[in-house]
Design an enzyme around this catalytic site. Sequence first.
Site, short mmCIF file in Angstrom:
data_model
loop_
_atom_site.label_atom_id
_atom_site.label_comp_id
_atom_site.label_asym_id
_atom_site.label_seq_id
_atom_site.Cartn_x
_atom_site.Cartn_y
_atom_site.Cartn_z
CD GLU A 1 -7.34 2.59 6.69
OE1 GLU A 1 -8.10 2.17 5.81
OE2 GLU A 1 -6.23 2.10 6.91
NE ARG B 1 -4.19 0.02 1.85
CZ ARG B 1 -5.34 0.35 1.26
NH1 ARG B 1 -5.58 1.61 0.91
NH2 ARG B 1 -6.26 -0.56 1.02
N1 MTE Z 1 -12.06 5.63 14.73
C1 MTE Z 1 -12.08 5.37 16.06
N2 MTE Z 1 -12.79 6.19 16.85
N3 MTE Z 1 -11.40 4.33 16.60
C2 MTE Z 1 -10.65 3.49 15.82
O1 MTE Z 1 -10.05 2.54 16.33
N4 MTE Z 1 -9.86 2.96 13.53
C3 MTE Z 1 -9.56 3.50 12.19
C4 MTE Z 1 -10.81 4.18 11.62
N5 MTE Z 1 -11.38 5.09 12.57
C5 MTE Z 1 -10.59 3.74 14.41
C6 MTE Z 1 -11.35 4.84 13.91
C7 MTE Z 1 -9.10 2.50 11.24
S1 MTE Z 1 -7.49 2.06 11.25
C8 MTE Z 1 -9.94 1.96 10.31
S2 MTE Z 1 -9.37 0.86 9.15
C9 MTE Z 1 -11.36 2.27 10.27
O2 MTE Z 1 -11.75 3.17 11.31
C10 MTE Z 1 -12.13 0.95 10.42
O3 MTE Z 1 -13.48 1.12 10.46
P1 MTE Z 1 -14.39 1.38 9.17
O4 MTE Z 1 -13.98 0.40 8.13
O5 MTE Z 1 -15.75 1.16 9.68
O6 MTE Z 1 -14.12 2.79 8.73
N1 HPA Z 2 -5.86 -2.55 4.71
C1 HPA Z 2 -6.02 -2.80 6.02
N2 HPA Z 2 -5.86 -3.97 6.56
C2 HPA Z 2 -5.53 -4.99 5.76
C3 HPA Z 2 -5.34 -4.80 4.39
C4 HPA Z 2 -5.52 -3.52 3.83
O1 HPA Z 2 -5.37 -3.27 2.62
N3 HPA Z 2 -5.01 -5.99 3.88
C5 HPA Z 2 -4.98 -6.86 4.91
N4 HPA Z 2 -5.30 -6.26 6.04
MO1 MOS Z 3 -7.18 0.08 9.71
S1 MOS Z 3 -5.15 0.26 9.72
O1 MOS Z 3 -7.17 -0.75 8.15
O2 MOS Z 3 -7.38 -1.16 10.86
#
Ligand code: MTE
Ligand code: HPA
Ligand code: MOS
Length: 727
Positions: free
Chosen positions: A664, A261
Amino acid sequence: MDLAPVLASAGVVAVATAADVPGENNYGSAVHDDPIFAAGLVEYAGAPLFAVAAATYGAARAAARRAKVDYEPLPAILDIRAALAANTTVLPTQRLVRGRPHEVLEQAPHRLKGTVRVGGQDHFYLEGQIAIALPQEDGGMLVHSSTQHPSEVQQIVAHALARRANQVTVQCRRMGGGFGGKETQPALIAAAAAVMAHKTGRPIKLRLDRDTDMVMTGKRHDFLADYDVGFDSSGRILALTVMLASRCGYSADLSGPVNDRAMMHLDNAYFLENVEIISHRCKTHTVSNTAFRGFGGPQGMVVIEQIVDSIARVLGMDPLVVRRRNFYGTHDRNVTHYGQVVEDNLVHLLVDRLAESAGYRERRKRIAEWNAAQPIVRRGIALTPVKFGISFTATMFNQAGALVHVYTDGTVLLNHGGTEMGQGLFTKVAQVVATEFGLPLAAIRVSATDTSKVPNTSATAASASSDLNGKAAQAAAQAIRGRLTQFVCEKFSVGEADVSFRDGLVFAGPQKLTFAELVGEAYRARVSLSSTGFYRTPKIEYDKNTLRGRPFFYFAYGAAVSEVAVDTLTGETQLLRVDILHDAGRSLNPAIDLGQVEGGFLQGVGWLTSEELWWNEQGELRTHAPSTYKIPTARDWPSHWSVELLEGRPNSEETIYRSKAVGEPPLMLAISTLMAIRDAIASCGSDRALPDLTAPATPEAVLRCLENVDAGTIVYRVAAVDAEADA
Ligand code: MTE
Ligand code: HPA
Ligand code: MOS
């Protein structure tokens, strides 16, 4: 290891080591190279050796300290440069190339070489790693785990206990934050708890204290990049080669996809016609680094943003002008270096609107005037864009399931494969189900995530969870609604087009009844009121060996302007103002999404300015508590700010209600703050100075950088450039 004193310690019930693991002593996710308990070889300071069960938490901790362990020190490789020199990697080096970068570099009118260094980051979830293992009948094990990935915990616990998957159930009600740090790491905690529960036949709760958590579990990868860029007098990049290396720690964990990535986000929003990226996944004798919000993307993007910024400084231009010059086009120059067409490019729109609303041009002028008059506290400003690919790069993970039950009183129980960690997923998916049934949100209850309800789930990660689970839950709700519609049509002799579900009511032509009444009648007529739902992301295909294809369903965009003050005597920086415009498509929930944007941005600011991981020469992490590891607090939020979602641009792809993932991408808006600090520092040097600013830009890093800029020492070498003549 002499553990007799541990076992003899007050309140101790049992001690477990590698020898007590009935199955596989490993919790590695991709490659099986992560021992639960180190056996013989310890590859990093902080690796778990054994577990202690005691009547109280305090007794267990006191007992653990009484272990007598003899170590024979072995040569250790502790950082990226040392790993590169020794050529040690956890996974093979990857190369991604397009065009003829080396040839074009030779002919480029300007050429610049430099190094970008960006640090790692601890997740600092407010709730640390924790699991409870409860032995069940017939060799079963129930595990409550604070995990983004219950299905992986299930598999690993089953392997560790030499049981079958159907004997292990993993539940997660919610996490007190995950941020990627609970994608693979919880398996260690859950497996250790399960091994001890197996050994003692008793329920076991395992919780790490903050210091142990920080020492023992993986973090964001720090990166080092050596680049060579060729460009023309307008600032357009003609060719780029990058040696990209990351500290993976002692094992593979998710370092493969994280580094992939990083390679695939090294373009950020910029068209790189001739490019070569060589990605080394360095093995070091430190904790194994893992997923962290952005998953390598942020590190790749810092590299290109610093390159673009440097090009502007070499040419004496406004960095925003150079950024714009390199943006992907909307019709041409729109294919990424991995072959995906950028189909709905919102970068131009976002940047134009934000530059306008934030008053970028005028403020830049005012800042220049301020700096001319202020020798001590300098200011800087920067606008940076974000383009972030949405989908797991491993295509197979882009699937989700849901299970919806409607009870006879008209209430709904929703279960889906995603986990809640504060990002608002449960609310969003419940909203989808409420919308499909025309019910108020209060009518929907979301149960804990449970491997016995929805099997074989992917991690809640890659920001894709509302896209995936929202669609799966929609499919389940629509299946039930379809049956109810059929029933209504027969009952009232109306056509399907005459039936609608709104405000807790069901309308059938001129007739109406409450949802609860309808459900009660449907039950008595023996209509099934429960359904599973499944979703797989369309259109994506990607070859991870050639790094080519369409890994992402779509891109999410954003842009931010940061203005900072830098105290040149102390190196202290302050974020004075931020303006953000972010693309969440047609937002599922603007309140949640604004929270994600603000939180993500500030977490990124912490990564790039104050959070510093520091290991001593013995490879021991010394910043393992909030006393020495500084996350941002409410006081770091700027006094002037504006955070808005882009209106009127639904996702051009058919996502759930045309929304976009938002978890993210906002983290990377914080690169604007780092670039603003660089801008302020540059104002202290000679014209066209290139600050060698490393991230995190702590006061120490800022002072080091200022020293170089003051002395006129430009650390970057400018090769074959005659910038003066061009100007
Ligand atoms: N927001 C909060 N409050 N707490 C979290 O741990 N994790 C982040 C993001 N926002 C997180 C957060 C990460 S790393 C990801 S991948 C996404 O939330 C995962 O949730 P989603 O796929 O529902 O956005
Ligand atoms: N993003 C986050 N987590 C993951 C991924 C990715 O692309 N692939 C495997 N775990
Ligand atoms: Mo988020 S780093 O894809 O849990």
